[in-house]
Design a protein around this motif. Structure first.
Motif, short mmCIF file in Angstrom:
data_model
loop_
_atom_site.label_atom_id
_atom_site.label_comp_id
_atom_site.label_asym_id
_atom_site.label_seq_id
_atom_site.Cartn_x
_atom_site.Cartn_y
_atom_site.Cartn_z
N ASP A 79 0.83 -1.21 0.00
CA ASP A 79 0.00 0.00 0.00
C ASP A 79 0.86 1.26 0.00
O ASP A 79 0.55 2.25 -0.68
CB ASP A 79 -0.93 0.00 1.21
CG ASP A 79 -1.99 -1.09 1.14
OD1 ASP A 79 -2.24 -1.59 0.02
OD2 ASP A 79 -2.55 -1.45 2.19
N LEU A 80 1.94 1.23 0.77
CA LEU A 80 2.84 2.38 0.81
C LEU A 80 3.51 2.60 -0.54
O LEU A 80 3.74 3.75 -0.95
CB LEU A 80 3.90 2.19 1.89
CG LEU A 80 3.38 2.14 3.34
CD1 LEU A 80 4.52 1.88 4.30
CD2 LEU A 80 2.67 3.45 3.69
N ARG A 81 3.82 1.52 -1.24
CA ARG A 81 4.40 1.66 -2.57
C ARG A 81 3.42 2.30 -3.54
O ARG A 81 3.80 3.10 -4.41
CB ARG A 81 4.86 0.29 -3.09
CG ARG A 81 6.13 -0.23 -2.41
CD ARG A 81 6.45 -1.63 -2.86
NE ARG A 81 7.74 -2.09 -2.33
CZ ARG A 81 8.19 -3.34 -2.44
NH1 ARG A 81 7.44 -4.25 -3.06
NH2 ARG A 81 9.36 -3.67 -1.92
N GLN A 82 2.15 1.95 -3.40
CA GLN A 82 1.14 2.57 -4.26
C GLN A 82 1.04 4.06 -3.99
O GLN A 82 0.92 4.88 -4.91
CB GLN A 82 -0.22 1.89 -4.01
CG GLN A 82 -0.29 0.44 -4.45
CD GLN A 82 -0.29 0.29 -5.96
OE1 GLN A 82 -0.63 1.22 -6.69
NE2 GLN A 82 0.11 -0.88 -6.43
N VAL A 83 1.08 4.44 -2.70
CA VAL A 83 1.02 5.85 -2.35
C VAL A 83 2.26 6.59 -2.87
O VAL A 83 2.16 7.71 -3.39
CB VAL A 83 0.89 6.01 -0.82
CG1 VAL A 83 0.93 7.49 -0.43
CG2 VAL A 83 -0.40 5.38 -0.32
N ALA A 84 3.43 5.96 -2.74
CA ALA A 84 4.65 6.58 -3.24
C ALA A 84 4.61 6.73 -4.75
O ALA A 84 5.07 7.74 -5.30
CB ALA A 84 5.86 5.74 -2.83
N ALA A 85 4.05 5.74 -5.45
CA ALA A 85 3.92 5.84 -6.91
C ALA A 85 3.01 7.00 -7.29
O ALA A 85 3.27 7.71 -8.27
CB ALA A 85 3.39 4.53 -7.47
N LEU A 86 1.94 7.20 -6.52
CA LEU A 86 1.06 8.34 -6.78
C LEU A 86 1.81 9.65 -6.58
O LEU A 86 1.66 10.60 -7.38
CB LEU A 86 -0.15 8.27 -5.84
CG LEU A 86 -1.13 9.45 -5.93
CD1 LEU A 86 -1.72 9.55 -7.32
CD2 LEU A 86 -2.22 9.30 -4.88
N GLY A 87 2.63 9.73 -5.54
CA GLY A 87 3.44 10.93 -5.34
C GLY A 87 4.43 11.15 -6.47
O GLY A 87 4.69 12.29 -6.87
N LEU A 88 4.96 10.06 -7.02
CA LEU A 88 5.90 10.18 -8.14
C LEU A 88 5.19 10.73 -9.38
O LEU A 88 5.74 11.57 -10.09
CB LEU A 88 6.51 8.80 -8.44
CG LEU A 88 7.41 8.73 -9.67
CD1 LEU A 88 8.60 9.67 -9.53
CD2 LEU A 88 7.89 7.28 -9.88
N VAL A 89 3.98 10.25 -9.64
CA VAL A 89 3.21 10.76 -10.77
C VAL A 89 2.98 12.26 -10.62
O VAL A 89 3.13 13.04 -11.57
CB VAL A 89 1.87 10.01 -10.90
CG1 VAL A 89 0.98 10.67 -11.95
CG2 VAL A 89 2.11 8.55 -11.26
N LYS A 90 2.63 12.69 -9.41
CA LYS A 90 2.42 14.12 -9.17
C LYS A 90 3.72 14.90 -9.38
O LYS A 90 3.71 16.04 -9.91
CB LYS A 90 1.89 14.34 -7.76
CG LYS A 90 0.48 13.81 -7.53
CD LYS A 90 0.02 14.11 -6.12
CE LYS A 90 -1.41 13.62 -5.90
NZ LYS A 90 -1.89 13.90 -4.53
N ALA A 91 4.84 14.32 -8.96
CA ALA A 91 6.12 15.01 -9.12
C ALA A 91 6.47 15.18 -10.60
O ALA A 91 6.95 16.24 -11.02
CB ALA A 91 7.22 14.24 -8.39
N VAL A 92 6.24 14.14 -11.40
CA VAL A 92 6.52 14.23 -12.83
C VAL A 92 5.64 15.28 -13.49
O VAL A 92 6.09 16.04 -14.35
CB VAL A 92 6.32 12.84 -13.49
CG1 VAL A 92 6.39 12.95 -15.01
CG2 VAL A 92 7.37 11.86 -12.99
#
Length: 296
Positions: free
Chosen positions: A66-79
């Motif tokens: 679940d934390l990896r999914q949240v981190a991936a969402l943050g990465l998408v926002k950063a890009v």
């Protein structure tokens, strides 16, 4: 564009890609399939970094996936939000963005009892200060004053008013947990109260009270003597100088009238349906039957 084209041996992290050119091109592309495909490539290239950041928060009550999914969402926002014209490296922008997304997830979705953000921040400071003090004071539980001095806050903020009180709000105790200092087998569930039947009596009395005032004096006195003075129907008949049968009919009629009025008022206004007229004449009592809600 493959991931191998992003590799750069001079970067301090082996799996950190060189995406400066791709990020600059992404910023100049209009919305469309080409921009979406390039964005997906960039996210895939930086995903190992997001996974590492998620791993820092393992063993804190949330599944690592679940934390990896949240981190991936943050990465998408950063890009999507990165602006190469500002001159900063993408990694310097992405790390706090992903880290902030994970912290917001813990703040907004993992607390059993929702508390204000200020109290959550106090709880984190109190928790860190308490763990550090336990190691330095010989394993004993530090006082609120010691925690306040160590964390740089007031004693009220560190005490039961906020910080220490919020420590127990993150994850609750089970109702099957035994109470400390109690008898053997006494759990929190045993200390909980149950429904109070007297509350229903209060509701009924308040619903009947204004309608009793609308009854004729004789009917109101009969109900008072029967239900509040606990007199028999024979005693009421002797008191009013009428037959016991008449008293019985008056009590039945008054109770039916009060019940019908209360039930009719319980139906929301404008939600009644008109019943079709039956072929045979309906009894007079049926004419006073309360309307029923319309099915939706």
């Amino acid at each position: 564009m493959s991931r191998q084209t992003y590799e750069r041996g001079t970067h301090p992290h082996d799996d950190a890609p060189d995406t400066a050119e791709a990020l600059a091109r992404l910023a100049g592309l209009p919305d469309g399939p080409e921009k979406a495909a390039l964005r997906e490539e960039l996210v895939s290239a930086w995903l190992p970094m997001a996974d590492r950041l998620a791993g820092r928060y393992r063993n804190r009550g949330e599944a690592l996936e679940d934390l990896r999914q949240v981190a991936a969402l943050g990465l998408v926002k950063a890009v999507e939000r990165y602006d190469p014209d500002r001159g900063g490296a993408f990694e310097s922008f992405a790390v706090p963005t992903i880290d902030g997304e994970i912290k917001r997830h813990f703040r907004d979705h993992t607390w059993t009892v929702h508390v204000p953000r200020r109290v959550q921040d106090l709880r984190n400071r109190v928790r860190a200060a308490r763990q550090e003090l336990i190691q330095s004071v010989g394993g004993r539980e530090p006082s609120a004053a010691e925690i306040a001095r160590h964390a740089g806050m007031t004693e009220e903020e560190a005490g039961a008013g906020a910080g220490l009180a919020a420590l127990g709000s993150y994850s609750p105790l089970s109702l099957d947990a035994e109470v400390q200092g109690g008898e053997d087998g006494f759990t929190l569930a045993d200390a909980m109260g149950g429904p109070d039947p007297a509350l229903d009596v209060v509701v009924d009395r308040e619903a009947v009270r204004p309608r009793l005032d609308g009854l004729p004096d004789r009917e109101r006195r009969i109900l008072y003597l029967r239900f509040f003075r606990d007199m028999t129907q024979r005693g009421i008949a002797e008191d009013l100088g009428i037959s016991q049968m008449h008293v019985s009919r008056l009590i039945d009629r008054c109770c039916s009238r009060l019940r019908d009025e209360i039930m009719r008022d319980a139906v929301p206004a404008g939600r009644c349906e008109v019943r079709p007229t039956e072929r045979r004449p309906a009894p007079r009592r049926a004419l006073r039957r309360p309307c029923s809600p319309v099915r939706q």
